[in-house]
Enzyme design. Sequence first.
Site, PDB file in Angstrom:
ATOM      1  N   TYR A 216     -82.254 -23.938  42.864  1.00 50.93           N
ATOM      2  CA  TYR A 216     -82.311 -23.037  44.011  1.00 50.93           C
ATOM      3  C   TYR A 216     -83.410 -22.010  43.841  1.00 50.93           C
ATOM      4  O   TYR A 216     -83.993 -21.869  42.761  1.00 50.93           O
ATOM      5  CB  TYR A 216     -80.946 -22.363  44.225  1.00 50.93           C
ATOM      6  CG  TYR A 216     -80.620 -21.244  43.255  1.00 50.93           C
ATOM      7  CD1 TYR A 216     -80.330 -21.501  41.923  1.00 50.93           C
ATOM      8  CD2 TYR A 216     -80.614 -19.916  43.675  1.00 50.93           C
ATOM      9  CE1 TYR A 216     -80.030 -20.468  41.041  1.00 50.93           C
ATOM     10  CE2 TYR A 216     -80.312 -18.876  42.797  1.00 50.93           C
ATOM     11  CZ  TYR A 216     -80.019 -19.163  41.486  1.00 50.93           C
ATOM     12  OH  TYR A 216     -79.742 -18.145  40.611  1.00 50.93           O
TER      13      TYR A 216
ATOM     14  N   LYS B 126     -84.033 -23.271  37.165  1.00 50.74           N
ATOM     15  CA  LYS B 126     -83.167 -22.434  38.016  1.00 50.74           C
ATOM     16  C   LYS B 126     -82.094 -23.303  38.672  1.00 50.74           C
ATOM     17  O   LYS B 126     -82.157 -23.614  39.866  1.00 50.74           O
ATOM     18  CB  LYS B 126     -84.018 -21.694  39.062  1.00 50.74           C
ATOM     19  CG  LYS B 126     -83.300 -20.505  39.707  1.00 50.74           C
ATOM     20  CD  LYS B 126     -84.299 -19.633  40.440  1.00 50.74           C
ATOM     21  CE  LYS B 126     -83.651 -18.607  41.358  1.00 50.74           C
ATOM     22  NZ  LYS B 126     -82.858 -17.591  40.683  1.00 50.74           N
TER      23      LYS B 126
ATOM     24  N   LEU C  62     -84.970 -17.273  32.469  1.00 50.38           N
ATOM     25  CA  LEU C  62     -85.631 -17.719  33.694  1.00 50.38           C
ATOM     26  C   LEU C  62     -86.976 -17.012  33.803  1.00 50.38           C
ATOM     27  O   LEU C  62     -87.075 -15.816  33.521  1.00 50.38           O
ATOM     28  CB  LEU C  62     -84.772 -17.369  34.916  1.00 50.38           C
ATOM     29  CG  LEU C  62     -85.348 -17.930  36.212  1.00 50.38           C
ATOM     30  CD1 LEU C  62     -85.167 -19.443  36.281  1.00 50.38           C
ATOM     31  CD2 LEU C  62     -84.720 -17.279  37.423  1.00 50.38           C
TER      32      LEU C  62
ATOM     33  N   GLU D 220     -81.538 -11.812  28.933  1.00 48.18           N
ATOM     34  CA  GLU D 220     -81.832 -11.297  30.280  1.00 48.18           C
ATOM     35  C   GLU D 220     -80.534 -10.828  30.916  1.00 48.18           C
ATOM     36  O   GLU D 220     -79.463 -10.934  30.318  1.00 48.18           O
ATOM     37  CB  GLU D 220     -82.512 -12.385  31.128  1.00 48.18           C
ATOM     38  CG  GLU D 220     -81.696 -13.657  31.268  1.00 48.18           C
ATOM     39  CD  GLU D 220     -82.429 -14.795  31.970  1.00 48.18           C
ATOM     40  OE1 GLU D 220     -83.371 -14.542  32.737  1.00 48.18           O
ATOM     41  OE2 GLU D 220     -82.021 -15.948  31.741  1.00 48.18           O
TER      42      GLU D 220
HETATM   43  N1  PLP Z   1     -83.026 -14.230  35.379  1.00 47.47           N
HETATM   44  C1  PLP Z   1     -81.971 -14.830  35.972  1.00 47.47           C
HETATM   45  C2  PLP Z   1     -80.899 -15.418  35.110  1.00 47.47           C
HETATM   46  C3  PLP Z   1     -81.887 -14.896  37.366  1.00 47.47           C
HETATM   47  O1  PLP Z   1     -80.831 -15.502  37.942  1.00 47.47           O
HETATM   48  C4  PLP Z   1     -82.907 -14.306  38.144  1.00 47.47           C
HETATM   49  C5  PLP Z   1     -82.865 -14.358  39.616  1.00 47.47           C
HETATM   50  O2  PLP Z   1     -81.985 -14.927  40.198  1.00 47.47           O
HETATM   51  C6  PLP Z   1     -83.969 -13.683  37.495  1.00 47.47           C
HETATM   52  C7  PLP Z   1     -84.002 -13.663  36.108  1.00 47.47           C
HETATM   53  C8  PLP Z   1     -85.090 -13.013  38.269  1.00 47.47           C
HETATM   54  O3  PLP Z   1     -85.933 -13.973  38.832  1.00 47.47           O
HETATM   55  P1  PLP Z   1     -86.773 -13.647  40.160  1.00 47.47           P
HETATM   56  O4  PLP Z   1     -87.580 -12.438  39.857  1.00 47.47           O
HETATM   57  O5  PLP Z   1     -87.603 -14.849  40.353  1.00 47.47           O
HETATM   58  O6  PLP Z   1     -85.770 -13.408  41.242  1.00 47.47           O
END
Ligand code: PLP
Length: 284
Positions: free
Chosen positions: A33, A148, A204, A180
């Site tokens: 997603y 993701k 991620l 994270e």
């Molecule tokens: N880390 C995780 C586990 C996430 O689920 C997300 C966003 O959903 C992020 C980091 C941040 O990613 P982004 O800046 O692309 O939204």
Amino acid sequence: MSRTVYVNGEYVPEEEAKVSVFDRGFLFADGVYEVTSVLDGKLIDFDGHAKRLERSLNELDMDMPMGRDALLDIHRELVRRNGIGDGLIYLQVTRGAADRDFAYPEGATPTVVLFTQAKPGLADAPLAKEGMKIISIPDLRWGRRDIKTVQLLYPSMGKMAAKAAGAHDAWMVEDDHVTEGTSNNAYIVKDGTIVTRHLGNEILHGITRAAVLRFAREAQMQVEERAFTLEEAKQADEAFVTSASTFVMPVVSIDGVAVGEGVPGPVATRLRDIYLEESRKAAI
Ligand code: PLP
């Protein structure tokens, strides 16, 4: 009022949207997603999200269901049909429906779903002034967090643990080091240097992270991409998180310990302002 959602080539009222019970997203979490934010009716960091979608799909031996321009058209059409000023667009692609078997099916048609979430005033969230309280929890997710996928049960459990503790969110810790947040990337600031975990399979690769680090470097701020411990975080001058839905959000306490002065710090506040200003300019 009912939303219009996109399902496999059609725009339909949400009540009429249907996906098969045999969909592998439902049975195996076999899908990926993206979440893209919308400010003033325009998409923030769309190209970054489209590229990461392709990467996530490739890692799971799936093809992009359509090209970048077709994807952009659907995002824009949903914004238009649902009258979104500020909000989010959620996109999910699964391997599709097939008789239940662990092995990937041959020739299944991917399922593609997109829907909007209206969030008026998304960029003016009161939490940005107040700052987030977070707790720490062990990182018990699988080892390919760079993909993701829709398997979000552990992050949900983390958010519930945070809620039960009177906090806003949780940071996950592995081998004493912060990986994270449950749905965001984690940062600390010490003596003016911004520290955030290096890219790898453990986190991620946030699209907001990439943009924020670029803006920080352009503004001559020091950035170190390396793992940091929970202890280091508690003794930092500042902490914050980034994600598409929260942009840059200050963190003011970790496990009940105040970070710095216990209020949103100047680096996080400045980065939030820069990110919002630059992203609005580049929005499409
Ligand atoms: N880390 C995780 C586990 C996430 O689920 C997300 C966003 O959903 C992020 C980091 C941040 O990613 P982004 O800046 O692309 O939204």
